[in-house]
Design an enzyme around this catalytic site. Structure first.
Site, mmCIF file in Angstrom:
data_model
loop_
_atom_site.group_PDB
_atom_site.id
_atom_site.type_symbol
_atom_site.label_atom_id
_atom_site.label_comp_id
_atom_site.label_asym_id
_atom_site.label_seq_id
_atom_site.Cartn_x
_atom_site.Cartn_y
_atom_site.Cartn_z
ATOM 1 N N HIS A 112 0.937 -1.111 -0.081
ATOM 2 C CA HIS A 112 -0.147 -0.180 0.054
ATOM 3 C C HIS A 112 0.693 1.203 0.058
ATOM 4 O O HIS A 112 0.396 2.287 -0.384
ATOM 5 C CB HIS A 112 -0.834 -0.083 1.053
ATOM 6 C CG HIS A 112 -0.361 0.454 2.469
ATOM 7 N ND1 HIS A 112 0.217 -0.561 3.460
ATOM 8 C CD2 HIS A 112 -0.158 1.452 3.067
ATOM 9 C CE1 HIS A 112 0.442 -0.175 4.481
ATOM 10 N NE2 HIS A 112 0.479 1.223 4.101
ATOM 11 N N ASP A 142 0.118 -7.381 1.473
ATOM 12 C CA ASP A 142 0.591 -6.178 1.523
ATOM 13 C C ASP A 142 2.236 -6.145 1.680
ATOM 14 O O ASP A 142 2.891 -5.360 2.303
ATOM 15 C CB ASP A 142 -0.031 -5.488 2.786
ATOM 16 C CG ASP A 142 0.032 -4.323 2.913
ATOM 17 O OD1 ASP A 142 0.316 -3.609 1.950
ATOM 18 O OD2 ASP A 142 0.031 -3.598 4.175
ATOM 19 N N SER A 221 4.554 2.582 7.718
ATOM 20 C CA SER A 221 4.438 1.308 6.978
ATOM 21 C C SER A 221 5.620 0.921 6.262
ATOM 22 O O SER A 221 6.247 1.787 5.622
ATOM 23 C CB SER A 221 3.282 1.717 6.058
ATOM 24 O OG SER A 221 1.769 1.743 6.919
#
Length: 377
Positions: A112, A142, A221
């Site tokens: 993402h 992911d 992230s």
């Protein structure tokens, strides 16, 4: 009487002068005392030597120093076309963190972080910047792998790889990343829970996630989650927060999943999922479960020539009266499954070529079948 009053007034004048003088003296003394006290409080206090750092503090500082060089800052851009002028512009899209994976310049991050981007820029901890290209991605996990281009790249020290198989709730963990663009931030917490799952719209659930209360915010992230030995045990991926900021519930993709997926992304550019050769749909499955009262995954289609077809699995049939269920998968290797995403995620724990035992329900009769997993599309 008038002269007496005048005379008394003249008699009091010297005493008035004396009282005024005494008041002035007292005021001066008080002011001097206050001034001397204020001067005394303005003196610099003595600095007390700190002494040695605690053992756990020294260990945390050393952990950060050793891992920091391997963490990178990722900024992405997207090309957009102006409708009227047809000019193409490159606009900022987002940012995140990443980790130097090997000496060949591969950078591991979340899918993402780079989703929808047309350009990616990598900044190392020493300030060097490089353009990066996409090597491969697995939205189901992911995870994504970039590669730094250019001959000037020299890999810094890499984080040692650990395992997530033996993690325990309560042990210390450390997250490094760039939350809100604040470069190379260290946060500390514990393993709050294990084997968490997050729904993945249109695909398998993201399973086996590590839950931690180490502060994870937007920008973290793709950064590493480390154990107290400084080993990589996960890749920070998501937070649960109504406000969008850390609420003490963060998630990381476990390193055991990373080690299964990333080599395929580097070698083939994609991850090949193991499959049974059947198709289902979460929305239709939910409706059939409500209508039948049976908890499981309804087989809606069997791929011709697949392992499921060879094992005789039957798909649901549409008739004038509605849908007639075929086989319903209720368990995989003895573990119940009730959702399509759950089944796909459980299959992902295995490799192509491995065999699994499927529990099937058809017309109220239960049977078991052993199927060898095939490569999915």
């Amino acid at each position: 009487m008038r002269n007496s009053l005048v005379g008394n007034g003249r008699t009091f004048r010297p005493w008035i002068i004396v009282l005024v003088a005494m008041n002035a003296f007292l005021l001066t003394a008080v002011a001097t005392l206050l001034f001397s006290q204020s001067v005394a409080t303005a003196e610099n206090p003595t600095v007390t030597p700190r002494g040695d750092l605690a053992a756990d503090e020294r260990a945390t500082i050393e952990l950060f120093r050793n891992a920091r060089e391997s963490v990178v800052f990722i900024s992405t851009r997207q090309r957009v076309a102006d409708f009227w002028s047809r000019n193409v512009y490159s606009v900022p899209r987002g940012s995140g963190s990443g980790l130097v994976w090997d000496d060949a310049g591969h950078i591991l991050t979340n899918y993402h972080v780079i989703e929808g981007a047309s350009e990616a820029q990598i900044q190392l901890a020493d300030g060097r910047e490089f353009s990066a290209s996409l090597v491969g991605a697995s939205p189901e996990h992911d995870l994504a792998v970039l590669r730094i281009g250019g001959a000037g790249f020299r890999a810094p020290g890499r984080v040692p790889i650990g395992t997530s198989e033996d993690l325990l709730v309560g042990q210390n963990v450390f997250a490094i990343g760039n939350p809100f663009g604040l470069d190379w931030t260290l946060t500390k917490g514990i393993v709050s829970a294990l084997d968490r799952s997050l729904p993945n719209e249109g695909g398998p659930d993201i399973r086996n996630l590590i839950q931690t209360d180490a502060a994870i915010n937007p920008g973290n992230s793709g950064g590493p989650l480390l154990d107290s030995a400084g080993r990589l045990i996960g890749i920070n991926t998501a937070i649960y927060s109504p406000s969008g900021a850390s609420a003490g519930i963060g998630f990381a993709v476990p390193i055991d999943t990373v080690m299964r997926v990333v080599p395929q992304l580097i070698a083939d550019g994609r991850y090949t999922r193991p499959t049974l050769g059947i198709e289902s749909d979460e929305n239709i499955n939910d409706r059939l479960k409500r209508a039948s009262g049976v908890q499981g995954v309804f087989v809606l289609r069997v791929e011709p020539g697949s392992v499921a077809a060879r094992a005789g699995l039957s798909a649901a049939q549409r008739t004038r009266r509605g849908v007639v269920p075929g086989d319903i998968i209720t368990a995989l290797n003895g573990e119940p499954v009730t959702r399509v995403g759950d089944l796909l995620a459980r299959l992902d724990d295995f490799r192509v070529g491995q065999s699994v035992e499927v529990t099937l329900l058809r017309g109220g009769d239960e049977r078991k079948a052993r199927l060898e997993l095939e490569p999915g599309g």
